[in-house]
Motif scaffolding. Structure first.
Motif: not given
Length: 270
Positions: A66-68, A98-100, A110-113, A239-244
């Motif tokens: 993922p990207v943060a 994040v991608a789903d 994916e997951k990111v903090d 970790r769930d849905h794609m989000w940008i």
């Protein structure tokens, strides 16, 4: 030789003039909307902004690629003007992607903090009283996962519950309501009065099946034992849905964390 000396003096003078111009430009930009601290939307920010260290991707809480990342903007979307067309604080924000369906794990998402593992360590959960952020939500994100496909605020905590003396880890998660706007910056979303909270370890009645208000979650941690304490604080997704999208102006009590491309700034608020 004289020519070289003149060139040197000219270069120095030009550099001084450039620094002065940049300083004036920065001051003008910061106060353009009536806020000397660069709060572009005039949200009542006061006090001086200071550099806040110890913020970054929490690597052990990252899954996939993922990207943060701290970034400028976003500005827009196209055709959007006024305060909602720019980050609410300064010029930048925290961009999250994040991608789903991009890992071999289950679930494959994916997951990111992006957070701080130092400055909140040991603070009491019950002392949390002001929380929230601004979000840049898009119509595409709603299509990917519905109106509540949104980033979260997460606090890793030690619950310190008498009923579970050996359990020294859980995560408090805020799930926001749907953003009131898309394809532009939202107003401040208050995590203490909107959305819902849960604990990841089922330590109390506040779990993903029995969602709680912020006050209910804090009350559930008060069982007469030691105080629940904070380990880390973060903004995250998955970790769930794609989000940008992007987040800015993360508020934790009397500080607003302004995400800028060159770092995180802490702003004191009332």
């Amino acid at each position: 030789m004289r020519f070289g000396m003149r060139r040197g003096r000219t270069a120095v003078a030009a550099a001084v003039a450039a620094v002065a111009a940049a300083t004036l430009l920065g001051a003008a930009s910061a106060s353009a909307d009536g806020d000397p601290n660069g709060n572009q939307n005039g949200n009542g920010n006061n006090g001086n902004a200071t550099r806040a260290d110890h913020w970054g991707v929490i690597t052990r809480n990252t899954i996939g690629s993922p990207v943060a990342a701290l970034r400028d903007g976003p500005f827009g979307s196209f055709g959007v003007t006024g305060p909602s067309a720019r980050p609410p604080y300064g010029q930048g924000s925290l961009g999250i992607e994040v991608a789903d369906n991009s890992t071999t794990l289950s679930p494959p998402s994916e997951k990111v903090d992006f957070g701080n593992e130092v400055d909140f360590f040991g603070d009491r959960v019950r002392d949390l009283n002001k929380l929230g952020f601004h979000v840049f939500q898009t119509g595409e994100n709603v299509t990917y996962g519905g109106p509540e496909n949104m980033p979260n605020i997460r606090f890793e905590i030690d619950p310190n519950l008498s009923a579970h003396p050996m359990d020294n880890y859980s995560t408090m998660v805020w799930v926001p309501d749907a953003s009131p706007v898309t394809n532009r910056w939202s107003p401040f979303l208050d995590a203490t009065t909107t959305g819902y909270w849960y604990l990841t370890g089922n330590e109390t009645v506040c779990n993903q099946a029995e969602q709680c208000t912020f006050d209910e979650l804090k009350a559930s941690l008060d069982d007469g034992g030691d105080e629940a304490t904070i380990l880390t604080a973060a903004v995250g997704k998955g970790r769930d849905h794609m989000w940008i999208g992007a987040v800015d102006g993360l508020r934790i009590n009397n500080r607003v964390y302004d995400f800028e491309a060159d770092g995180v700034r802490a702003r004191r608020v009332g």
